[in-house]
Design an enzyme around this catalytic site. Sequence first.
Site, short mmCIF file in Angstrom:
data_model
loop_
_atom_site.label_atom_id
_atom_site.label_comp_id
_atom_site.label_asym_id
_atom_site.label_seq_id
_atom_site.Cartn_x
_atom_site.Cartn_y
_atom_site.Cartn_z
N ALA A 15 6.35 -20.33 -10.68
CA ALA A 15 6.79 -19.37 -11.70
C ALA A 15 7.89 -19.98 -12.56
CB ALA A 15 7.27 -18.08 -11.03
N MET A 16 7.48 -20.53 -13.68
CA MET A 16 8.42 -21.08 -14.65
C MET A 16 8.49 -20.21 -15.90
SD MET A 16 7.55 -25.16 -14.60
CE MET A 16 7.47 -26.12 -13.11
N GLY A 62 8.39 -18.98 -23.15
CA GLY A 62 7.32 -19.92 -23.46
C GLY A 62 7.58 -21.29 -22.87
N PRO A 93 4.68 -34.51 -14.85
CA PRO A 93 3.60 -35.44 -15.21
C PRO A 93 2.35 -35.30 -14.36
CG PRO A 93 5.69 -36.56 -15.40
CD PRO A 93 5.98 -35.22 -14.80
N GLU A 115 1.26 -32.54 -12.94
CA GLU A 115 0.58 -31.33 -13.39
C GLU A 115 -0.18 -31.58 -14.69
OE1 GLU A 115 1.51 -26.70 -14.75
OE2 GLU A 115 3.15 -28.00 -14.15
N GLY A 138 -26.73 -22.57 -30.95
CA GLY A 138 -27.06 -21.53 -31.92
C GLY A 138 -26.59 -20.17 -31.44
N GLU A 177 1.96 -29.00 -28.90
CA GLU A 177 3.07 -29.32 -29.80
C GLU A 177 4.26 -29.91 -29.04
OE1 GLU A 177 0.23 -26.76 -31.62
OE2 GLU A 177 1.36 -26.46 -29.76
#
Length: 381
Positions: free
Chosen positions: A126-127, A133, A242, A244, A341, A369
């Site tokens: 849980a970060m 964000g 890294p 992850e 299609g 980003e």
Amino acid sequence: MHRTIFDKDHESLRSAVRTFTERSLAPRHEQMLKDKAIPRDIWLEAGELGILGLSVPEQYGGSGAGDFRFNQVADEELAGFSLGVGANFALHTDTVPPYLVDLGTEEQKHRWLPGIAAGELITAIAMTEPSGGSDLAALKTTAVRDGDHWLINGSKTFITNGHQGDLVVVATRTGPGEGAKGITLFVVEAGTPGFERGRKLDKVGQDEADTAELFFTDVRVTDANRLGEVGRGFASMMRLLPQERLSTAVTNVGHAARILSETIEYTKERRAFGQAIGSFQHNKFRIAELVTRLEVTQSYVDQCVLAHTRGELTAVDAAKAKWWSAETQNAVLDECVQLHGGYGYMNEYRVARAWRDARVTKIWAGSNEIMKEVIGRDLGL
């Protein structure tokens, strides 16, 4: 593409994982999509097969492989079956155990790692917070000393395995005003008073993936549940991220490769104007471009995996692998939908689900980003 990085032991695991997906996952996949979760007995079966203990040393109940190529094989096969399933298993197998192995005390390792390897303890990390964000250094969840305890207060969101996780590694702020230097990691166990889960989040894709909000209200833990040194949490996350991101790159490519292969077969069978649609020059050229782009990406990711097994993978190279594989995956799958299609827009077709499932890979594990920012800073920009 002929790949040379695997030996017979890796391929043996690949065969076992593919059999697992066909025998145990495929017949129950539709129910997983409805339940928005992978059943516990599936986790236990994966544990019995040794899939979940690939990052856990042998003395703590894992395979003790110490070779990320085994993780890569498992990730590719699971993501090839379903990115939602693959992502949940990869989080549990590739991302969380290194925190416990690297930062945990002997008591913590013996307490938690055997259950993780066996699938008895489902893990989460849980970060991310509702207002934060990708800005991990700005997190607001706090842990405050209260005698021999810590009181944790705050909330997290977009947490993979959040709803049924038994162990959650939680990033907290223990040093107000200290920025990145004031972050400490704790392991919060299911059933701890004050720890509550919100709803299973209704996502665009990956319906079978358990993703939830988490809430902490005066959650009381001791130093026995603190992971690493006080104030060193951010440094630990930066050191372990890294792997992850590499894991994410592996699943991205494995997912796209399976769907592209299935799409190529579809274009050989689907006919229009009296011939297979894959034989039209435009489609033939487009498929040639997709195959080439994906194989070039695979080659780079394979080299990153080899570097990681030698302990030489840099955060910058992991960032390159993460963002480029996500861009490639999404570009390939968008074209696969086009080649199908109208059928490509139907949920009953794997390509449609795969297309939806893939979109988040440009966002999670650090947005693309942010990855470019990491690379740009390394270039002195």
